[in-house]
Design an enzyme around this catalytic site. Structure first.
Site, PDB file in Angstrom:
ATOM      1  N   ARG A 171     113.822  -7.017 -60.344  1.00  0.00           N
ATOM      2  CA  ARG A 171     113.366  -5.883 -59.529  1.00  0.00           C
ATOM      3  C   ARG A 171     112.508  -6.329 -58.347  1.00  0.00           C
ATOM      4  O   ARG A 171     112.621  -5.779 -57.257  1.00  0.00           O
ATOM      5  CB  ARG A 171     112.591  -4.898 -60.409  1.00  0.00           C
ATOM      6  CG  ARG A 171     113.494  -4.058 -61.291  1.00  0.00           C
ATOM      7  CD  ARG A 171     112.722  -3.020 -62.070  1.00  0.00           C
ATOM      8  NE  ARG A 171     111.905  -3.637 -63.109  1.00  0.00           N
ATOM      9  CZ  ARG A 171     111.105  -2.945 -63.924  1.00  0.00           C
ATOM     10  NH1 ARG A 171     111.014  -1.629 -63.789  1.00  0.00           N
ATOM     11  NH2 ARG A 171     110.405  -3.559 -64.858  1.00  0.00           N
ATOM     12  N   ARG A 252     103.671 -15.987 -61.782  1.00  0.00           N
ATOM     13  CA  ARG A 252     102.747 -16.474 -62.800  1.00  0.00           C
ATOM     14  C   ARG A 252     102.350 -17.904 -62.457  1.00  0.00           C
ATOM     15  O   ARG A 252     103.189 -18.713 -62.033  1.00  0.00           O
ATOM     16  CB  ARG A 252     103.388 -16.450 -64.197  1.00  0.00           C
ATOM     17  CG  ARG A 252     103.758 -15.058 -64.707  1.00  0.00           C
ATOM     18  CD  ARG A 252     102.532 -14.187 -64.941  1.00  0.00           C
ATOM     19  NE  ARG A 252     102.903 -12.885 -65.480  1.00  0.00           N
ATOM     20  CZ  ARG A 252     103.242 -11.836 -64.747  1.00  0.00           C
ATOM     21  NH1 ARG A 252     103.267 -11.939 -63.431  1.00  0.00           N
ATOM     22  NH2 ARG A 252     103.540 -10.687 -65.328  1.00  0.00           N
ATOM     23  N   ASP A 276      99.358 -16.611 -55.085  1.00  0.00           N
ATOM     24  CA  ASP A 276      98.566 -15.460 -55.522  1.00  0.00           C
ATOM     25  C   ASP A 276      98.187 -15.559 -56.996  1.00  0.00           C
ATOM     26  O   ASP A 276      97.366 -14.771 -57.467  1.00  0.00           O
ATOM     27  CB  ASP A 276      99.352 -14.163 -55.282  1.00  0.00           C
ATOM     28  CG  ASP A 276      98.550 -12.911 -55.596  1.00  0.00           C
ATOM     29  OD1 ASP A 276      97.415 -12.796 -55.068  1.00  0.00           O
ATOM     30  OD2 ASP A 276      99.043 -12.057 -56.358  1.00  0.00           O
ATOM     31  N   GLU A 281      92.459 -18.196 -64.169  1.00  0.00           N
ATOM     32  CA  GLU A 281      91.960 -17.133 -63.298  1.00  0.00           C
ATOM     33  C   GLU A 281      90.698 -16.525 -63.895  1.00  0.00           C
ATOM     34  O   GLU A 281      90.618 -16.352 -65.118  1.00  0.00           O
ATOM     35  CB  GLU A 281      93.032 -16.054 -63.115  1.00  0.00           C
ATOM     36  CG  GLU A 281      94.272 -16.571 -62.405  1.00  0.00           C
ATOM     37  CD  GLU A 281      95.300 -15.486 -62.130  1.00  0.00           C
ATOM     38  OE1 GLU A 281      95.064 -14.311 -62.482  1.00  0.00           O
ATOM     39  OE2 GLU A 281      96.355 -15.811 -61.557  1.00  0.00           O
ATOM     40  N   HIS A 300      95.189 -13.099 -56.831  1.00  0.00           N
ATOM     41  CA  HIS A 300      96.039 -12.317 -57.727  1.00  0.00           C
ATOM     42  C   HIS A 300      95.949 -10.821 -57.414  1.00  0.00           C
ATOM     43  O   HIS A 300      95.552 -10.002 -58.241  1.00  0.00           O
ATOM     44  CB  HIS A 300      95.678 -12.563 -59.197  1.00  0.00           C
ATOM     45  CG  HIS A 300      96.809 -12.211 -60.134  1.00  0.00           C
ATOM     46  ND1 HIS A 300      96.937 -12.745 -61.390  1.00  0.00           N
ATOM     47  CD2 HIS A 300      97.874 -11.376 -59.999  1.00  0.00           C
ATOM     48  CE1 HIS A 300      98.016 -12.262 -61.981  1.00  0.00           C
ATOM     49  NE2 HIS A 300      98.600 -11.418 -61.142  1.00  0.00           N
ATOM     50  N   ILE A 301      96.373 -10.486 -56.220  1.00  0.00           N
ATOM     51  CA  ILE A 301      96.314  -9.093 -55.765  1.00  0.00           C
ATOM     52  C   ILE A 301      97.699  -8.489 -55.581  1.00  0.00           C
ATOM     53  O   ILE A 301      97.838  -7.438 -54.963  1.00  0.00           O
ATOM     54  CB  ILE A 301      95.514  -8.965 -54.442  1.00  0.00           C
ATOM     55  CG1 ILE A 301      96.108  -9.867 -53.347  1.00  0.00           C
ATOM     56  CG2 ILE A 301      94.039  -9.272 -54.684  1.00  0.00           C
ATOM     57  CD1 ILE A 301      95.478  -9.664 -51.973  1.00  0.00           C
ATOM     58  N   GLY A 302      98.718  -9.137 -56.160  1.00  0.00           N
ATOM     59  CA  GLY A 302     100.073  -8.630 -55.994  1.00  0.00           C
ATOM     60  C   GLY A 302     100.231  -7.181 -56.413  1.00  0.00           C
ATOM     61  O   GLY A 302     100.937  -6.407 -55.763  1.00  0.00           O
TER      62      GLY A 302
END
Length: 333
Positions: A171, A252, A276, A281, A300-302
């Site tokens: 997707r 990931r 990202d 983290e 990590h703001i996806g």
């Protein structure tokens, strides 16, 4: 969530019990912008954590009394050890309908119900393209130079005619592919379960892993984490890439071997990376990636958008209510 001492409870109905609910991982401290916690104060008492725990022992210590945890996926790992040491835990509600950082088997054994929320898929492809464009036009260096008083210090590259390689055409990958075609790029794809019908529908060339590594000008990762794709990209793959190529990872952290990525960037084996997601983290302050001029990094703001957070927090409350009433929804198994 944790219950107060029994003497303070109305024992006539479970629904009248006051639960203390723990909201974890609210790094931006915005949960209360999306749900009215005061409105729910008669039934629930909230404690919001806006900082990550020091380690798992710290998490166990601070969460030991709580019966329900509302978590943001891939932030605080809900491991077997954590579950086994939280004796009061009954419910875990996570953002999204997939969370690899929850040990579902351990939860099932402890009869802890794990539920999820819906999630918009478009924010991650949008961020992917922000990183691709940032790399192509040297945003990091040009932004810094503008603030230092310099003007036009680099040469960018055009996307039209370049090869966009996608590891994963699900997707998210499919949306990235469509935008690549709109830019006039040639799009290739590989994964271990590549859908050839999707390739045909999107006019994407299916190829082998070796071919996509060797030929891509921009290589973007869109497969799920886990053992199947762990260390999918190592120094071997970097050595096979074009020296002018870029790699982008909004999926990931463990898919790219981080130590090898640092070597590849610091020795200019590839031109740059847009990242990202990370093996650890939040990314430690002394991580070498932070100091590489050809690494374009985001924290990590996806999935971090107002629209997604509205879905997450409202459906977390909805899921919690359903669990408390004995009719859990969106159960993860």
């Amino acid at each position: 969530i944790r219950r107060p001492p029994r003497s303070t409870l109305d024992r006539s109905s479970a629904a009248s019990d006051v639960y203390k609910r723990q909201i974890l991982d609210d790094y931006q401290n915005v949960a209360q912008q999306f749900v009215d916690l005061e409105k729910l104060s008669g039934k629930y008492e909230f404690k919001v954590f806006s900082e990550p725990f020091l380690d798992e022992a710290d998490a166990i210590d601070q969460l030991s009394d709580f019966e329900a945890l509302l978590i943001m996926r891939e932030r605080t790992p809900i491991t077997k050890n954590l579950i086994d040491n939280l004796n009061n835990l009954k419910f875990v509600i996570t953002s999204g309908l997939r969370n690899k950082s929850i040990d579902l088997e351990a939860a099932k054994k402890r009869k802890v119900i794990v539920c999820g929320t819906d999630i918009n898929k478009n924010p991650t492809p949008e961020l992917t393209w922000a990183l691709i464009l940032g790399l192509a036009r040297n945003f990091k260096e040009e932004f810094d130079n503008m603030y230092q008083g310099y003007w036009q210090t680099t040469l960018g590259v055009e996307l039209k005619g370049k090869i966009l390689g996608l590891i994963g055409l699900g997707r998210v990958g499919s949306q990235v592919a469509k935008i690549g075609k709109a830019f006039g790029m040639q799009v290739m794809a590989w994964s271990e379960n590549l859908n050839l019908d999707t390739c045909k529908e999107l006019d994407v060339l299916p190829c082998s892993k070796d071919d996509i590594i060797k030929n891509s000008d921009f290589l973007s990762i869109h497969v799920h984490g886990g053992e199947r794709y762990k260390d999918c990209i190592t120094i071997k793959e970097f050595d096979s890439m074009k020296k002018t190529s870029y790699i982008i990872n909004t999926s990931r952290g463990e898919i790219i071997n981080e130590d090898d990525l640092i070597i590849a960037l610091s020795t200019n084996v590839i031109a740059g990376a847009g990242i990202d997601v990370y093996e650890k983290e939040p990314l430690p302050e002394n991580n070498k990636l932070r100091f590489l001029p050809n690494a374009l990094l985001t924290p990590h703001i996806g999935y971090v958008t107002a629209e997604n957070y509205s879905i997450f927090y409202n459906q977390m409350i909805e899921g919690l209510e359903a669990c408390v009433n004995g009719k859990p929804i969106r159960v993860l198994e």
